[in-house]
Design a protein around this motif. Structure first.
Motif, PDB file in Angstrom:
ATOM      1  N   LEU A  50       0.925  -1.304  -0.078  1.00 45.06           N
ATOM      2  CA  LEU A  50       0.145   0.156   0.024  1.00 45.06           C
ATOM      3  C   LEU A  50       1.001   1.434   0.048  1.00 45.06           C
ATOM      4  O   LEU A  50       0.527   2.260  -0.688  1.00 45.06           O
ATOM      5  N   LEU A  51       1.988   1.242   0.677  1.00 43.81           N
ATOM      6  CA  LEU A  51       2.854   2.408   0.974  1.00 43.81           C
ATOM      7  C   LEU A  51       3.587   2.619  -0.410  1.00 43.81           C
ATOM      8  O   LEU A  51       3.670   3.714  -1.047  1.00 43.81           O
ATOM      9  N   SER A  52       4.040   1.415  -0.993  1.00 49.21           N
ATOM     10  CA  SER A  52       4.913   1.585  -2.084  1.00 49.21           C
ATOM     11  C   SER A  52       4.115   2.116  -3.351  1.00 49.21           C
ATOM     12  O   SER A  52       4.463   3.089  -3.876  1.00 49.21           O
ATOM     13  N   PHE A  53       2.992   1.658  -3.575  1.00 52.42           N
ATOM     14  CA  PHE A  53       1.898   2.038  -4.801  1.00 52.42           C
ATOM     15  C   PHE A  53       1.320   3.359  -4.474  1.00 52.42           C
ATOM     16  O   PHE A  53       1.064   4.287  -5.397  1.00 52.42           O
ATOM     17  N   SER A  54       1.099   3.792  -3.108  1.00 51.58           N
ATOM     18  CA  SER A  54       0.381   5.095  -2.863  1.00 51.58           C
ATOM     19  C   SER A  54       1.361   6.284  -3.069  1.00 51.58           C
ATOM     20  O   SER A  54       1.000   7.041  -3.661  1.00 51.58           O
ATOM     21  N   ALA A  55       2.735   5.863  -2.730  1.00 50.56           N
ATOM     22  CA  ALA A  55       3.839   6.866  -3.113  1.00 50.56           C
ATOM     23  C   ALA A  55       3.864   7.263  -4.454  1.00 50.56           C
ATOM     24  O   ALA A  55       3.973   8.381  -4.743  1.00 50.56           O
ATOM     25  N   VAL A  56       3.760   6.049  -5.205  1.00 48.98           N
ATOM     26  CA  VAL A  56       4.005   6.324  -6.552  1.00 48.98           C
ATOM     27  C   VAL A  56       2.869   7.033  -7.116  1.00 48.98           C
ATOM     28  O   VAL A  56       2.815   7.884  -8.103  1.00 48.98           O
ATOM     29  N   PHE A  57       1.566   6.754  -6.643  1.00 47.30           N
ATOM     30  CA  PHE A  57       0.380   7.157  -7.182  1.00 47.30           C
ATOM     31  C   PHE A  57       0.304   8.614  -6.743  1.00 47.30           C
ATOM     32  O   PHE A  57      -0.202   9.516  -7.698  1.00 47.30           O
ATOM     33  N   GLY A  58       0.735   8.957  -5.559  1.00 47.11           N
ATOM     34  CA  GLY A  58       0.731  10.440  -5.004  1.00 47.11           C
ATOM     35  C   GLY A  58       1.674  11.378  -5.815  1.00 47.11           C
ATOM     36  O   GLY A  58       1.416  12.437  -6.486  1.00 47.11           O
ATOM     37  N   ALA A  59       2.924  10.882  -5.997  1.00 52.94           N
ATOM     38  CA  ALA A  59       3.866  11.672  -6.714  1.00 52.94           C
ATOM     39  C   ALA A  59       3.819  11.683  -8.171  1.00 52.94           C
ATOM     40  O   ALA A  59       4.247  12.868  -8.888  1.00 52.94           O
ATOM     41  N   GLY A  60       3.234  10.735  -8.784  1.00 48.67           N
ATOM     42  CA  GLY A  60       3.267  10.599 -10.184  1.00 48.67           C
ATOM     43  C   GLY A  60       2.073  10.889 -10.705  1.00 48.67           C
ATOM     44  O   GLY A  60       1.878  11.369 -11.948  1.00 48.67           O
ATOM     45  N   ILE A  61       0.862  10.947  -9.976  1.00 58.77           N
ATOM     46  CA  ILE A  61      -0.229  11.295 -10.597  1.00 58.77           C
ATOM     47  C   ILE A  61      -1.219  12.457  -9.845  1.00 58.77           C
ATOM     48  O   ILE A  61      -1.487  13.097 -10.572  1.00 58.77           O
ATOM     49  N   ILE A  62      -1.390  12.383  -8.624  1.00 56.77           N
ATOM     50  CA  ILE A  62      -2.060  13.120  -7.704  1.00 56.77           C
ATOM     51  C   ILE A  62      -1.322  14.643  -7.765  1.00 56.77           C
ATOM     52  O   ILE A  62      -1.864  15.731  -8.217  1.00 56.77           O
ATOM     53  N   TYR A  63       0.151  14.466  -7.752  1.00 58.06           N
ATOM     54  CA  TYR A  63       0.775  15.858  -7.408  1.00 58.06           C
ATOM     55  C   TYR A  63       1.026  16.753  -8.775  1.00 58.06           C
ATOM     56  O   TYR A  63       0.552  18.105  -8.976  1.00 58.06           O
ATOM     57  N   PRO A  64       1.148  15.789 -10.066  1.00 59.65           N
ATOM     58  CA  PRO A  64       0.954  16.630 -11.253  1.00 59.65           C
ATOM     59  C   PRO A  64      -0.385  17.336 -11.563  1.00 59.65           C
ATOM     60  O   PRO A  64      -0.514  18.216 -12.103  1.00 59.65           O
ATOM     61  N   TYR A  65      -1.349  16.580 -11.148  1.00 59.17           N
ATOM     62  CA  TYR A  65      -2.833  17.197 -11.288  1.00 59.17           C
ATOM     63  C   TYR A  65      -2.792  18.114 -10.670  1.00 59.17           C
ATOM     64  O   TYR A  65      -3.467  19.258 -10.932  1.00 59.17           O
ATOM     65  N   LEU A  66      -2.610  18.381  -9.346  1.00 54.37           N
ATOM     66  CA  LEU A  66      -2.726  19.549  -8.445  1.00 54.37           C
ATOM     67  C   LEU A  66      -2.074  20.667  -8.858  1.00 54.37           C
ATOM     68  O   LEU A  66      -2.406  21.711  -8.544  1.00 54.37           O
ATOM     69  N   GLU A  67      -0.706  20.307  -9.482  1.00 54.95           N
ATOM     70  CA  GLU A  67       0.068  21.386  -9.892  1.00 54.95           C
ATOM     71  C   GLU A  67      -0.305  21.961 -10.994  1.00 54.95           C
ATOM     72  O   GLU A  67      -0.549  23.299 -11.328  1.00 54.95           O
ATOM     73  N   LYS A  68      -1.124  21.109 -11.863  1.00 53.19           N
ATOM     74  CA  LYS A  68      -1.564  21.548 -13.012  1.00 53.19           C
ATOM     75  C   LYS A  68      -2.789  22.734 -12.820  1.00 53.19           C
ATOM     76  O   LYS A  68      -3.249  23.699 -13.315  1.00 53.19           O
ATOM     77  N   LYS A  69      -3.715  22.203 -11.717  1.00 57.03           N
ATOM     78  CA  LYS A  69      -4.907  23.039 -11.472  1.00 57.03           C
ATOM     79  C   LYS A  69      -4.351  24.372 -10.733  1.00 57.03           C
ATOM     80  O   LYS A  69      -5.027  25.365 -10.999  1.00 57.03           O
ATOM     81  N   ALA A  70      -3.334  24.193  -9.846  1.00 55.27           N
ATOM     82  CA  ALA A  70      -2.783  25.327  -9.381  1.00 55.27           C
ATOM     83  C   ALA A  70      -2.390  26.556 -10.159  1.00 55.27           C
ATOM     84  O   ALA A  70      -2.409  27.555 -10.396  1.00 55.27           O
TER      85      ALA A  70
END
Length: 333
Positions: free
Chosen positions: A307-327
């Motif tokens: 869970l931690l391994s996949f969540s970290a990649v999901f957050g850094a590679g998918i969630i963060y770019p999406y939030l950065e784009k919205k910002a």
């Protein structure tokens, strides 16, 4: 999402595993052996098993051996019980060495001893050995094991990987001195020689994940090797295929933990995309890695490492770019 069918397949697999677990099937938790075999083991703890050696770990008092493709000699029949961890009691001879012969990877052994089911935690917050070993498809451990027979044949390739790991560990011990344990954990995935005090300090600081092989390590090694092979004259196909093979062996040599195999799977897809001239899609690679790992062992679904391994990649590679784009859109607006 329509362009990412692998992501849909991954979500369907997760839902299926959760539903089967809720219905009481033993795909994730529980003992998958037939009830008659479980009852027989409880009544006859002194049992005999036969399995293939995967790796060994030596201690001052005992030697732990991991077996796969293990069979229980049950009422003159052989019943598959997946993987087993065996604790062999070591007897020291006059020279101080162990009387237990060296067990080579891939050799078949016939072992007798006390077979016990891996126990669930009895106190809140206690380490869950049952869940941990369940990810490795280990449901029983054998204590006070005694080797009755051992085959002469073994896996030369499997033993080669173990010997290479030990050779690299020896090099690190000579060059790094007191810090060798930390480097062995980071480079080889072996924490047996890690200083307990150092480990506790990393845990208290919340950075214990640094001492594990991660996707960053795999990417640096894999892409660095790929670029190096291209610079020495190899083309895209030879350099990519050679880098893929070497990194796959590296993942197997380091023990094949969930974080390593996730990183290796994603690297294989990234390198494969370069070889084929395709675009690398991180969500698809992440979902494909999860599907492969869960198909191998569904118990990983509830594993904190998974869970931690996949969540970290999901957050850094998918969630963060999406939030950065919205910002950025909000700022420009």
């Amino acid at each position: 999402m329509r362009r990412r069918p692998v992501c849909i397949l991954c979500m369907l697999l997760v839902v299926f595993l959760c539903v089967t677990d809720w219905l009481g099937f033993s795909l994730i938790r529980g003992n998958p052996l037939p009830e008659s075999v479980q009852t027989w083991i409880k009544k006859h703890p002194e049992s005999t098993i036969c399995g293939e050696v995967v790796r060994c770990r030596e201690n001052e008092d005992f030697q732990s051996v991991y077996l796969r493709n293990t069979y229980l000699i049950y009422n003159s029949e052989k019943v598959s019980i997946d993987n087993i961890k065996v604790y062999l009691k070591q007897k020291k001879n006059h020279s101080g060495n162990s009387d237990v012969d060296k067990l080579l990877a891939g050799s078949l052994v016939l072992v007798s001893g006390k077979l016990e089911e891996v126990q669930s935690p009895t106190n809140p917050g206690e380490f869950d050995s049952k869940a941990y070993y369940g990810c490795q498809r280990i449901y029983y451990v054998m204590k006070k094991g005694r080797i009755k027979k051992q085959s002469q044949s073994h896996s030369a390739y499997g033993q080669f990987l173990i010997d290479m790991q030990q050779k690299f560990a020896g090099i690190l011990e000579k060059t790094c001195g007191m810090e060798a344990g930390a480097f062995e954990a980071i480079v080889l995935g072996d924490k047996t020689n890690l200083d307990p005090e150092l480990k506790m300090r990393y845990q208290m600081a919340g950075i214990i994940h640094i001492l594990a092989i991660s996707g960053l390590h795999i990417s640096l090694l894999g892409m660095g090797l790929y670029n190096l092979l291209k610079k020495i004259g190899l083309g895209i196909w030879p350099a990519g295929l050679l880098a893929l093979v070497i990194m796959l062996q590296y993942g197997m040599m380091t023990g094949g933990s969930v974080s390593v195999m996730r990183a290796v799977c994603m690297f294989l897809m990234a390198a494969g995309a370069r070889i084929l001239g395709r675009i690398y899609d991180l969500p698809t690679a992440l979902a494909a890695s999860a599907v492969l790992i869960l198909l191998e062992s569904p118990a990983y679904l509830y594993s904190s490492g998974f869970l931690l391994s996949f969540s970290a990649v999901f957050g850094a590679g998918i969630i963060y770019p999406y939030l950065e784009k919205k910002a950025r859109k909000n700022n420009f607006a």
